[in-house]
Design a protein around this motif. Structure first.
Motif: not given
Length: 414
Positions: A282-298
């Motif tokens: 159940p780890m809480s982490v932050t992901l960094r992605l290779e591409d810029d995508i419009d991502i938001s909460r939910g």
């Protein structure tokens, strides 16, 4: 060390408080002044032994006085594992509290008084733990000292409960005869029951395998927060924070964003202690992605070839938790599923379930406090769901009263 969350349930005077006190005492999880206070109170009451149930006596007094009944959490550790105990009330009028305590448990301990055997409450507790898909169930037959450590009595209870459990989805069921008062089979094997060939309760808790229970197949990452620091040295940083709800994530893995359907790869996985090579429940982490995508909460990140089902129509088992308000068809509520919030309409109430007899009342027109039933909901926007039996995080949700902004129900998608 990993953490085992387990819930305890039992009828009145089955010895639950004594068992918890014994685990805390024998694992050296109490301070000397606490022990001295318990010993002093035991003497004042004329008890010839140290009454370890007094370690949880605050909650017992709360119950006797009729104050708010809630789940009490206890913490202790051994050299092998850390433990979180959810001490849940067992009475039927506190069903909602048991649901709350058992919903995150890896294991449940149901206590049975060896003199009384399997009671209606025992069956209800077992049903609720299997409804909530608690992977491991331990039936602790307590007070064996009061039946002269009888193997025959233990076997009678085991046979009766096994027969009942065959109607449930109990995948891992363990029976342990104990005496919480004297410590028999709680921490170490008892010499009073040489006929018992199994392990002690604590040994079972330390060694039960739980890693595979946390769904290491389907990758599920609900986005909780988008991190964009304002400091100039981090102006290019964009991370997506959340708790891993399933699967294993590694840098370089291909993932798909829902609801857009766009694919990208994980550039890095950050934690409070720095980057890591993999993330899993159940780890809480932050992901960094290779591409810029419009991502938001939910939103949800998952594997391209293993996606949850986006749906606006769900069937679920609901435990109604509101006092004074009933769940009826056509009711409008707010639903919170993982990190996504939407509005929901109750389309239909299929039946109300009697948690004692498992009878389905298909004529029921409403659910009251602590009642459980199957309902159909229509949602205003798609939710990315799995069946609760497959993933308890992406298969569970809560219902919120729009006017009072309070939790009124907990649901399990079927």
């Amino acid at each position: 060390m990993d953490i085992l969350r387990f819930a305890t349930a039992g009828s009145v005077d089955d010895g639950k408080s004594t068992l918890i006190g014994r685990l805390l005492f024998d694992s050296k999880a109490i301070f000397e002044d606490q022990l001295e206070a318990v010993e002093r109170t035991s003497r004042d009451r004329g008890t010839e032994y140290t009454d370890l149930s007094l370690l949880t006596d605050g909650l017992r007094a709360e119950r006797e006085q009729g104050i708010t009944i809630d789940v009490a959490y206890r913490y202790f550790a051994t050299p092998k594992r850390k433990f979180i105990i959810a001490d849940t009330p067992g009475h039927i009028q506190y069903t909602r509290n048991m649901v709350t305590g058992a919903s995150t448990a890896d294991l449940a301990i149901i206590l049975i008084d060896a003199r009384k055997g399997v009671l209606e409450q025992s069956r209800r507790h077992a049903f609720l733990t299997t409804l909530l898909r608690v992977p491991h169930l331990v039936l602790a037959v307590n007070k064996m000292d009061l039946v002269d450590y009888s193997e025959e009595r233990f076997e009678e209870i085991r046979e009766e409960f096994t027969s009942f459990a065959s109607k449930l989805n109990a995948s891992d069921l363990t029976f342990i005869p104990i005496s919480a008062l004297h410590g028999d089979n709680v921490v170490s094997r008892s010499e009073n029951m040489p006929w018992y060939q199994g392990t002690s309760l604590l040994h079972h808790l330390e060694n039960v395998h739980i890693a595979s229970d946390r769904n290491l197949v389907d990758v599920r990452f609900p986005v909780q927060y988008v991190i964009r620091p304002h400091k100039t040295e981090f102006h290019d940083y964009r991370g997506y924070a959340g708790q891993v709800a399933g699967g294993v994530l590694k840098p370089g893995d291909e993932i798909v964003h829902l609801p857009s359907g766009l694919t990208t790869r994980i550039a890095a996985i950050d934690t409070f202690d720095g980057p890591v090579d993999e993330a899993f429940p159940p780890m809480s982490v932050t992901l960094r992605l290779e591409d810029d995508i419009d991502i938001s909460r939910g939103d949800m990140l998952c594997r391209p070839n293993n996606q949850p089902t986006p749906t606006q129509e769900i069937d679920a088992m609901i435990c109604w938790m509101a006092d004074g308000v009933k769940l009826r068809p056509r009711a409008k509520l707010t639903i919170k599923h993982t990190t996504r919030t939407a509005r929901a309409l109750v389309k239909d109430l299929h039946y109300r379930l009697d948690v004692n007899t498992l009878h389905r009342d298909e004529t029921a027109g409403e659910l009251s406090l602590n009642e459980i039933g199957r309902v159909s909901l229509r949602i205003t926007q798609p939710l990315f769901v799995d069946d609760y039996a497959r993933n308890r995080l992406t298969g569970g949700f809560i219902l919120i009263d729009e006017a009072a902004n309070g939790t009124v129900g907990a649901g399990m998608i079927v």
